[in-house]
Design a protein around this motif. Sequence first.
Motif, PDB file in Angstrom:
ATOM      1  N   GLY A  38       0.840  -1.190   0.000  1.00  0.00           N
ATOM      2  CA  GLY A  38       0.000   0.000   0.000  1.00  0.00           C
ATOM      3  C   GLY A  38       0.873   1.236   0.000  1.00  0.00           C
ATOM      4  O   GLY A  38       1.937   1.254   0.623  1.00  0.00           O
ATOM      5  N   ARG A  39       0.438   2.245  -0.716  1.00  0.00           N
ATOM      6  CA  ARG A  39       1.138   3.534  -0.677  1.00  0.00           C
ATOM      7  C   ARG A  39       0.448   4.379   0.381  1.00  0.00           C
ATOM      8  O   ARG A  39      -0.715   4.755   0.249  1.00  0.00           O
ATOM      9  CB  ARG A  39       1.125   4.239  -2.030  1.00  0.00           C
ATOM     10  N   ARG A  40       1.150   4.632   1.473  1.00  0.00           N
ATOM     11  CA  ARG A  40       0.589   5.233   2.678  1.00  0.00           C
ATOM     12  C   ARG A  40       0.189   6.693   2.469  1.00  0.00           C
ATOM     13  O   ARG A  40       0.950   7.471   1.887  1.00  0.00           O
ATOM     14  CB  ARG A  40       1.598   5.135   3.810  1.00  0.00           C
ATOM     15  N   ALA A  41      -0.967   7.048   2.999  1.00  0.00           N
ATOM     16  CA  ALA A  41      -1.446   8.426   2.913  1.00  0.00           C
ATOM     17  C   ALA A  41      -0.611   9.366   3.784  1.00  0.00           C
ATOM     18  O   ALA A  41      -0.442  10.534   3.444  1.00  0.00           O
ATOM     19  CB  ALA A  41      -2.915   8.504   3.319  1.00  0.00           C
ATOM     20  N   ASP A  42      -0.054   8.866   4.889  1.00  0.00           N
ATOM     21  CA  ASP A  42       0.688   9.747   5.799  1.00  0.00           C
ATOM     22  C   ASP A  42       2.094  10.082   5.310  1.00  0.00           C
ATOM     23  O   ASP A  42       2.613  11.157   5.582  1.00  0.00           O
ATOM     24  CB  ASP A  42       0.712   9.194   7.224  1.00  0.00           C
ATOM     25  N   THR A  43       2.735   9.171   4.587  1.00  0.00           N
ATOM     26  CA  THR A  43       4.106   9.403   4.136  1.00  0.00           C
ATOM     27  C   THR A  43       4.234   9.469   2.624  1.00  0.00           C
ATOM     28  O   THR A  43       5.248   9.953   2.116  1.00  0.00           O
ATOM     29  CB  THR A  43       5.046   8.289   4.637  1.00  0.00           C
ATOM     30  N   GLY A  44       3.259   8.920   1.912  1.00  0.00           N
ATOM     31  CA  GLY A  44       3.324   8.849   0.453  1.00  0.00           C
ATOM     32  C   GLY A  44       4.175   7.710  -0.055  1.00  0.00           C
ATOM     33  O   GLY A  44       4.279   7.492  -1.259  1.00  0.00           O
ATOM     34  N   GLY A  45       4.803   6.943   0.858  1.00  0.00           N
ATOM     35  CA  GLY A  45       5.661   5.837   0.454  1.00  0.00           C
ATOM     36  C   GLY A  45       4.938   4.510   0.429  1.00  0.00           C
ATOM     37  O   GLY A  45       3.933   4.312   1.107  1.00  0.00           O
ATOM     38  N   TRP A  46       5.479   3.599  -0.361  1.00  0.00           N
ATOM     39  CA  TRP A  46       4.941   2.238  -0.421  1.00  0.00           C
ATOM     40  C   TRP A  46       5.446   1.432   0.766  1.00  0.00           C
ATOM     41  O   TRP A  46       6.577   1.637   1.226  1.00  0.00           O
ATOM     42  CB  TRP A  46       5.382   1.552  -1.711  1.00  0.00           C
ATOM     43  N   SER A  47       4.619   0.508   1.266  1.00  0.00           N
ATOM     44  CA  SER A  47       5.015  -0.323   2.401  1.00  0.00           C
ATOM     45  C   SER A  47       4.138  -1.573   2.464  1.00  0.00           C
ATOM     46  O   SER A  47       3.119  -1.674   1.784  1.00  0.00           O
ATOM     47  CB  SER A  47       4.880   0.455   3.707  1.00  0.00           C
ATOM     48  N   VAL A  48       4.558  -2.496   3.316  1.00  0.00           N
ATOM     49  CA  VAL A  48       3.700  -3.629   3.645  1.00  0.00           C
ATOM     50  C   VAL A  48       2.539  -3.094   4.488  1.00  0.00           C
ATOM     51  O   VAL A  48       2.605  -1.981   5.015  1.00  0.00           O
ATOM     52  CB  VAL A  48       4.471  -4.741   4.396  1.00  0.00           C
ATOM     53  N   ILE A  49       1.503  -3.871   4.614  1.00  0.00           N
ATOM     54  CA  ILE A  49       0.320  -3.453   5.347  1.00  0.00           C
ATOM     55  C   ILE A  49       0.540  -3.719   6.836  1.00  0.00           C
ATOM     56  O   ILE A  49       1.108  -4.739   7.210  1.00  0.00           O
ATOM     57  CB  ILE A  49      -0.927  -4.221   4.860  1.00  0.00           C
ATOM     58  N   GLY A  50       0.077  -2.808   7.677  1.00  0.00           N
ATOM     59  CA  GLY A  50       0.246  -3.022   9.106  1.00  0.00           C
ATOM     60  C   GLY A  50      -0.598  -2.088   9.924  1.00  0.00           C
ATOM     61  O   GLY A  50      -1.275  -1.192   9.399  1.00  0.00           O
ATOM     62  N   GLY A  51      -0.564  -2.317  11.230  1.00  0.00           N
ATOM     63  CA  GLY A  51      -1.313  -1.468  12.126  1.00  0.00           C
ATOM     64  C   GLY A  51      -1.119  -1.865  13.574  1.00  0.00           C
ATOM     65  O   GLY A  51      -0.315  -2.730  13.910  1.00  0.00           O
ATOM     66  N   ILE A  52      -1.891  -1.227  14.413  1.00  0.00           N
ATOM     67  CA  ILE A  52      -1.830  -1.419  15.856  1.00  0.00           C
ATOM     68  C   ILE A  52      -2.991  -2.302  16.289  1.00  0.00           C
ATOM     69  O   ILE A  52      -4.135  -2.038  15.925  1.00  0.00           O
ATOM     70  CB  ILE A  52      -1.917  -0.056  16.577  1.00  0.00           C
ATOM     71  N   PRO A  53      -2.721  -3.343  17.080  1.00  0.00           N
ATOM     72  CA  PRO A  53      -3.818  -4.175  17.589  1.00  0.00           C
ATOM     73  C   PRO A  53      -4.747  -3.370  18.489  1.00  0.00           C
ATOM     74  O   PRO A  53      -4.312  -2.487  19.229  1.00  0.00           O
ATOM     75  CB  PRO A  53      -3.117  -5.271  18.398  1.00  0.00           C
ATOM     76  N   GLU A  54      -6.013  -3.689  18.417  1.00  0.00           N
ATOM     77  CA  GLU A  54      -6.965  -3.166  19.388  1.00  0.00           C
ATOM     78  C   GLU A  54      -6.698  -3.873  20.716  1.00  0.00           C
ATOM     79  O   GLU A  54      -6.164  -4.990  20.727  1.00  0.00           O
ATOM     80  CB  GLU A  54      -8.404  -3.445  18.924  1.00  0.00           C
ATOM     81  N   PRO A  55      -7.033  -3.259  21.854  1.00  0.00           N
ATOM     82  CA  PRO A  55      -6.809  -3.941  23.132  1.00  0.00           C
ATOM     83  C   PRO A  55      -7.432  -5.341  23.140  1.00  0.00           C
ATOM     84  O   PRO A  55      -8.585  -5.517  22.757  1.00  0.00           O
ATOM     85  CB  PRO A  55      -7.497  -3.015  24.139  1.00  0.00           C
ATOM     86  N   GLY A  56      -6.626  -6.329  23.509  1.00  0.00           N
ATOM     87  CA  GLY A  56      -7.081  -7.711  23.585  1.00  0.00           C
ATOM     88  C   GLY A  56      -7.045  -8.470  22.277  1.00  0.00           C
ATOM     89  O   GLY A  56      -7.282  -9.681  22.253  1.00  0.00           O
ATOM     90  N   GLU A  57      -6.733  -7.813  21.167  1.00  0.00           N
ATOM     91  CA  GLU A  57      -6.726  -8.464  19.857  1.00  0.00           C
ATOM     92  C   GLU A  57      -5.411  -9.224  19.653  1.00  0.00           C
ATOM     93  O   GLU A  57      -4.332  -8.721  19.968  1.00  0.00           O
ATOM     94  CB  GLU A  57      -6.895  -7.401  18.776  1.00  0.00           C
ATOM     95  N   GLN A  58      -5.492 -10.415  19.121  1.00  0.00           N
ATOM     96  CA  GLN A  58      -4.318 -11.227  18.827  1.00  0.00           C
ATOM     97  C   GLN A  58      -3.633 -10.715  17.556  1.00  0.00           C
ATOM     98  O   GLN A  58      -4.289 -10.167  16.665  1.00  0.00           O
ATOM     99  CB  GLN A  58      -4.725 -12.692  18.631  1.00  0.00           C
TER     100      GLN A  58
END
Length: 165
Positions: A38-58
Motif C-alpha cells: 500500500g502507498r501510505r497516505a501519511d508518508t506517500g511511500g509504499w510499504s507492507v500493510i500493518g497497524g496497531i492491535p486493538e486492546p485484547g486483539e491477537q
Amino acid sequence: MATPDFIRDLRTSIGRQLLWLPGVSAVVFDDRGRVLLGRRADTGGWSVIGGIPEPGEQPAETAVREVHEETAVRVVPEAVVLIETMPPTHYPNGDVCQFMDVTLRCRAIGGEARVNDDESLEVGWFAVDALPELQDYALTRIKRALEPGPTWFQGMGEEPTAPQD
C-alpha cells in the motif's frame, strides 16, 4: 496509520512522552508469488500493510483486520516471520512511540486489491523482483517472509531496522 481511539485517550493522560506499543505487519502473497503493498497516505511511500492491535486483539487477528480494512483483500496468516523492537519514532505533532513489531506472512484467499480506507493512496500487487521504492523496514520484512526457516528475532547477530523518522 490512523491513530486508534484508545491511544488518543492515553495521550490525554500521558501527553507526548514515549508510548510503547505493539504493531503488526503483514507480508501478503498471492498465488502468483506477488506481494501486496500500500502507498501510505501519511508518508506517500509504499510499504507492507500493518497497524496497531486493538486492546485484547491477537496479532493474527490484527493482520487479517488491517489487510482487509486497507486493501479489501482477505488473508490467512501462515507464519510469524519476524519480531523486532523498532527505534523510537518522533511524529510531527510531538508524539513519540516505540513499536514492537510482529510480522506475519499471509496468504491472500479472496477480495480484489483496492484502496479501502483513507490510510492508503494506492494498493497493488508487485512481483518481488519489481518492487517500488521501499524503506528498509518493508524490504527486511519481505525478505524474511520469502526465506524458509525459523522466526527472526532482532538482536540475534544482525543490525536493527533503521528508524522511521
